[in-house]
Write an enzyme that holds these catalytic residues in place. Structure first.
Site, PDB file in Angstrom:
ATOM      1  N   GLY A  39       0.809  -1.213   0.000  1.00 12.36           N
ATOM      2  CA  GLY A  39       0.000   0.000   0.000  1.00 12.36           C
ATOM      3  C   GLY A  39       0.836   1.254   0.000  1.00 12.36           C
ATOM      4  N   GLY A  40       2.115   1.114   0.375  1.00 17.69           N
ATOM      5  CA  GLY A  40       3.013   2.252   0.354  1.00 17.69           C
ATOM      6  C   GLY A  40       2.608   3.360   1.316  1.00 17.69           C
ATOM      7  N   ILE A  41       3.178   4.534   1.097  1.00 18.76           N
ATOM      8  CA  ILE A  41       2.877   5.691   1.937  1.00 18.76           C
ATOM      9  C   ILE A  41       1.397   6.045   1.856  1.00 18.76           C
ATOM     10  CG2 ILE A  41       3.245   8.179   2.197  1.00 18.76           C
ATOM     11  CD1 ILE A  41       5.492   6.527   3.342  1.00 18.76           C
ATOM     12  N   CYS A  42       0.829   5.971   0.662  1.00 21.01           N
ATOM     13  CA  CYS A  42      -0.578   6.358   0.475  1.00 21.01           C
ATOM     14  C   CYS A  42      -1.498   5.611   1.424  1.00 21.01           C
ATOM     15  CB  CYS A  42      -1.000   6.102  -0.966  1.00 21.01           C
ATOM     16  SG  CYS A  42      -2.743   6.404  -1.278  1.00 21.01           S
ATOM     17  N   GLY A 175       4.016  25.240   4.892  1.00 19.60           N
ATOM     18  CA  GLY A 175       3.581  24.697   3.610  1.00 19.60           C
ATOM     19  C   GLY A 175       2.069  24.567   3.575  1.00 19.60           C
ATOM     20  N   GLU A 182      -4.787  20.026   4.944  1.00 19.97           N
ATOM     21  CA  GLU A 182      -5.579  18.942   5.525  1.00 19.97           C
ATOM     22  C   GLU A 182      -5.249  18.756   7.008  1.00 19.97           C
ATOM     23  OE1 GLU A 182      -6.306  16.315   1.460  1.00 19.97           O
ATOM     24  OE2 GLU A 182      -5.116  15.458   3.081  1.00 19.97           O
ATOM     25  N   ALA A 263       5.601  20.638   5.516  1.00 22.96           N
ATOM     26  CA  ALA A 263       4.922  20.043   4.356  1.00 22.96           C
ATOM     27  C   ALA A 263       5.228  20.884   3.127  1.00 22.96           C
ATOM     28  CB  ALA A 263       3.419  19.961   4.611  1.00 22.96           C
ATOM     29  N   ALA A 316      -1.876   9.849  -5.992  1.00 27.62           N
ATOM     30  CA  ALA A 316      -2.036   8.395  -6.024  1.00 27.62           C
ATOM     31  C   ALA A 316      -2.785   7.936  -7.264  1.00 27.62           C
ATOM     32  CB  ALA A 316      -2.766   7.925  -4.764  1.00 27.62           C
ATOM     33  N   HIS A 441     -32.718  15.598  -7.852  1.00 31.71           N
ATOM     34  CA  HIS A 441     -33.043  16.629  -6.851  1.00 31.71           C
ATOM     35  C   HIS A 441     -33.603  15.954  -5.598  1.00 31.71           C
ATOM     36  CE1 HIS A 441     -34.503  20.413  -5.190  1.00 31.71           C
ATOM     37  NE2 HIS A 441     -35.656  19.806  -4.929  1.00 31.71           N
TER      38      HIS A 441
END
EC number: 1.8.1.4
Length: 462
Positions: A39-42, A175, A182, A263, A316, A441
């Site tokens: 899954g890595g860092i994501c 940053g 977020e 960041a 990603a 709607h």
């Protein structure tokens, strides 16, 4: 003598695991090597667990700020450690999901540190494995602020911000891209005093200026301090955390905080990835040079690179599509490439921000005659019913052709609504076609239809 595998993928993040699975679906014998969890860092320290935390923040805000209007009479409270635990539990669940997909498609998986030692050879923890083709998908790591290296305690990256031992009372965020904003939203929502410093002139500098201005007003209304056009000139560690000297347009000021989150960008994970004496892989600005038009091949014909490690946009979903395009080209089933002009960008704050295509400034600078349609969520019955009337949908069209040049959304569900506009651009839908496509709607999505109509003078609700 045949190689051990047809395709060997280094890295198990959104690019790596997607490429490995797609190759296996196409009948190739594949091995994916990942030094940490799949899954890595994501999945482990980025996209997925941050969204779990941001959902928590939204719930806290919903009850604390909107509770009385909804008839909630209790006292809002929350457990920070449980928020973090839930975030980590979500990650664990998704890890197992990828492991299951690897078993389903018979993708080989080995945990370890890989090093490319030849055009068709990779060494994993001392053992050499050969492959017809090698795909590098090793991702990126956070870039440190000059003169203020990460220490994991007072000066942290997004990884440490994900799971601190305790909630900090104050946080300085350097940053104001998606990651910075977020975390600013999350920590502010749960009571941390937040100061954001951005060197450029606004929050989310790559977004439409009107969107950035609206987000700033929202953040300041929530009690955050926003310093744009400002530079972090000096950082000192103190017993209480950090003290930073900030050069702002109005002069120099000191900001003290328990924690400083940096960041400011990322760098490719290429250090030690290949043996320089045996393999010459061309790089640029800390990333691997790979040609999308030629299937993401590097300077070594048997070695390919995809995802964040080849440079911006560091997203990603871009990494996923680069990997599948690379593999399909490699396997001879498709020659498609990623449409980099139609990449959606999302920031999961409240209000959320999402966009695709040109900003208003870029559209005007292009010299094309444009028409803008804009619809505020305060005029949306669904948004008002949800007590989330903040923000708007802004659509930019070619005035003569009706072509959608850009779409910008700030407000609730922005990151979900943008997909419709990505599809509209992909299918070359015109302004009239978006307006005449019946939207249900009451929904937030009606704002897209109404924005198209407003540009034509046909919006019924504005």
């Amino acid at each position: 003598m045949a190689n051990d595998y047809e395709i060997l993928v280094i890295g198990g993040g959104p690019a790596g695991y997607a490429g490995a699975i797609r190759a296996a679906q196409l009948g190739k014998k594949v091995l994916c090597v990942e030094q940490d969890k799949l899954g890595g860092i994501c999945l482990n320290w980025g996209c997925i667990p941050t969204k779990a935390l941001l959902t928590n923040a939204h719930v806290v805000e919903l009850i604390s700020n909107h509770g009385p209007s909804f008839g909630f009479t209790g006292q809002a409270g929350w457990d920070f450690s449980q928020m973090v635990k839930r975030s980590r539990d979500v990650t664990t669940k998704m890890n197992k999901g990828i492991e299951g997909l690897f078993r389903k498609y018979k993708v080989g998986h080995q945990q370890g540190t890989a090093k490319v030692v030849g055009p068709n050879a990779v060494q994993v923890d001392g053992k050499t494995i050969t492959a017809d083709s090698i795909i590098l998908a090793t991702g990126v790591h956070p870039k440190a602020l000059p003169g203020a290296p990460f220490d994991g305690k007072a000066i942290i990256s997004s990884k440490e911000a994900m799971a601190p031992q305790a909630q900090p009372k104050s946080m300085l965020i350097v940053g104001a891209g998606a990651i910075g904003c977020e975390f600013a939203y999350f920590y502010n929502a749960i009571g941390t005093k937040v100061t954001i410093v951005e060197m450029l002139d606004r929050l989310l500098p790559i977004e439409d200026e009107e969107v950035s201005q609206t987000l700033r007003k929202s953040f300041e209304k929530r009690g955050m301090t926003v310093l744009t056009g400002s530079k972090t000139a000096k950082v000192e560690k103190t017993d209480a955390g950090v003290k930073a000297t900030i050069e702002t347009p109005k002069g120099t000021q000191q900001v003290e905080a328990e924690v400083m989150l940096v960041a400011i960008g990322v760098e490719g994970n290429i250090q030690g990835l290949w043996d320089e004496s045996r393999v010459k892989i061309e790089t640029f600005k800390g990333h691997i040079k790979a040609d999308p038009k030629d299937g993401y091949v590097t300077s070594v014909p048997s070695i390919y690179a995809v995802g964040d490690v080849i440079g911006p946009p560091w997203l990603a979903h871009v990494a996923h599509h680069e990997a599948t395009c690379c593999v399909e080209r490699l396997c001879g089933v498709s020659d498609r490439t990623v449409d980099y002009d139609n990449v959606p960008g999302c920031t999961y704050t409240e209000p959320g921000v999402a966009s695709v295509g040109l900003t208003e400034k870029q559209a005007r600078e292009s010299g094309r005659p444009i028409r803008i349609g804009k619809f505020p969520f305060i005029a949306s019955g669904r948004a008002v019913a949800a007590d989330e009337p903040e923000g708007f949908v802004k659509l930019i069209f070619d005035k003569e052709l009706g072509e959608l040049l850009g779409a910008h959304i700030i407000g609730a569900n922005a990151t979900e609504l943008i997909a419709e506009l990505v599809m509209a651009r992909k299918l070359e839908a015109t302004q009239e076609e978006i307006l005449h496509a019946m939207h249900p709607h009451p929904t937030f999505s009606e704002a897209v239809m109404e924005a198209a109509g407003q540009g034509l003078g046909e919006s019924v609700h504005l």
